[in-house]
Structures are given as C-alpha cells and as structure tokens.
Design a protein around this motif. Structure first.
Motif, short mmCIF file in Angstrom:
data_model
loop_
_atom_site.label_atom_id
_atom_site.label_comp_id
_atom_site.label_asym_id
_atom_site.label_seq_id
_atom_site.Cartn_x
_atom_site.Cartn_y
_atom_site.Cartn_z
N GLU A 37 -2.11 -0.17 1.51
CA GLU A 37 -2.73 -0.65 0.27
C GLU A 37 -1.94 -1.84 -0.31
O GLU A 37 -2.53 -2.81 -0.78
CB GLU A 37 -2.83 0.47 -0.76
N ALA A 40 -2.56 -4.94 1.88
CA ALA A 40 -3.90 -5.48 1.63
C ALA A 40 -3.93 -6.24 0.30
O ALA A 40 -4.49 -7.33 0.21
CB ALA A 40 -4.94 -4.37 1.63
N ALA A 41 -3.33 -5.68 -0.73
CA ALA A 41 -3.33 -6.33 -2.04
C ALA A 41 -2.57 -7.65 -2.00
O ALA A 41 -3.04 -8.66 -2.54
CB ALA A 41 -2.72 -5.41 -3.09
N SER A 43 -1.96 -9.51 0.69
CA SER A 43 -2.62 -10.49 1.57
C SER A 43 -3.88 -11.08 0.92
O SER A 43 -4.22 -12.23 1.19
CB SER A 43 -2.96 -9.87 2.93
N ARG A 44 -4.55 -10.32 0.05
CA ARG A 44 -5.74 -10.82 -0.65
C ARG A 44 -5.39 -11.63 -1.90
O ARG A 44 -6.26 -12.20 -2.53
CB ARG A 44 -6.66 -9.66 -1.04
N GLY A 45 -4.13 -11.61 -2.30
CA GLY A 45 -3.72 -12.36 -3.48
C GLY A 45 -3.98 -11.66 -4.79
O GLY A 45 -3.87 -12.27 -5.85
N VAL A 46 -4.34 -10.37 -4.75
CA VAL A 46 -4.55 -9.64 -6.00
C VAL A 46 -3.26 -9.10 -6.58
O VAL A 46 -3.22 -8.61 -7.71
CB VAL A 46 -5.60 -8.51 -5.86
N SER A 63 0.25 -9.04 -11.01
CA SER A 63 -1.08 -9.54 -10.67
C SER A 63 -1.48 -10.61 -11.68
O SER A 63 -1.01 -10.61 -12.82
CB SER A 63 -2.11 -8.42 -10.74
#
Length: 155
Positions: A37, A40-41, A43-46, A63
């Motif tokens: 998790e 993923a966060a 890598s997505r820039g969130v 964030s």
C-alpha cells in the motif's frame, strides 16, 4: 553525528512500513497499510516520505492538499515518527523541514497541516514550540471506508 534525511524511494518500503507499524503501536492505532500500500501510494504521488538514517530513526509521511482559503497547495503530515533513542535532538523538526522543502518543490506548497491526538500532550507541546496552533472554528471530520464506498455508489 547528524543523521541524514532523504526522500524515501522504492527500496525503503520495508523500513518505512516497519517504522510506521512502530508508530501505530506507540499510539495504539490499527495499522492497515503495509509495504504494498505504501509503495502504491508513493508511486502514484498521493504520498511522499522523508526518512532519517539507513536504519530509520525517524520519518515523515505526507500528502498534498489544496485550500482555496490559503490560496494554494499545502501538505498534510499524516505521520511523524522519531525512534525513542533519537528523540530530543531536533530530528522531528528536521523531518518536518525536509517535508516542507520537498512539498514546496513538488507542489509549490504554502502551508503545512496535521492532526494531533488530544491525549498526546508531548506531541502537542512539540508542535506548539514550532509555531503550530489549533484551527479554531473547525472540527476534523472523516467518512469511514464503508461510508466512502456507499457515497461513491450514489453517483
């Protein structure tokens, strides 16, 4: 010796996850975000993270947020952790400074916001020493995962 601080990357996920699990344990919180998790966060820039030391002695996870009242982007620090043996040496302040500088570069951030548990007097005192102040006239509210899914289903 000064501990180096860097932006966390893919190779840091095991250490980042372990440090965040330690923070959750310290606070008595559930810990549901593991390595996958977090990766993923990030890598997505969130989310982004600053990590102190090779074997982490601290971290800041944050964030982007946007405020029409503030007139621009800011950062929300969801997690700040300093290992017990590294506390009292300015590392928390340095991690927040690194996060702020990174957010300024990435999102042109103008402000920093966070939440602090009411029972955590030491954390609140730390933030107040840095100049943080409670936001008067506002109550932090959150829609649960189930409520979010229900709301999403109404579109």
């Amino acid at each position: 010796m000064t501990v180096s601080i860097r932006t966390a990357g893919p190779d840091d996920m095991p250490a980042l996850s372990e440090a965040l699990a330690r923070l959750s344990a310290d606070l008595g919180d559930d810990h549901r975000a593991g390595e996958a998790e977090l990766a993923a966060a990030l890598s997505r820039g969130v989310a982004r993270a600053q990590i102190a030391g090779d074997v982490p002695s601290g971290l800041a996870l944050y964030s982007p947020v946007f405020s029409t009242v503030a007139g621009g982007a800011g950062l929300y620090v969801s997690d700040l952790w300093v290992a017990e043996g590294a506390r009292g040496r300015g590392l928390g302040r340095r991690l927040l400074a690194a996060a702020a500088a990174d957010a300024r570069r990435e999102w042109e951030a103008l402000f920093l916001t966070l939440a602090v548990y009411e029972y955590s007097r030491a954390a609140r005192a730390f933030y107040e020493r840095l100049g943080f102040a409670p936001v008067t006239g506002q109550t932090r509210m959150m829609l649960s995962e189930a409520g979010f899914a229900a709301l999403e289903g109404e579109r």
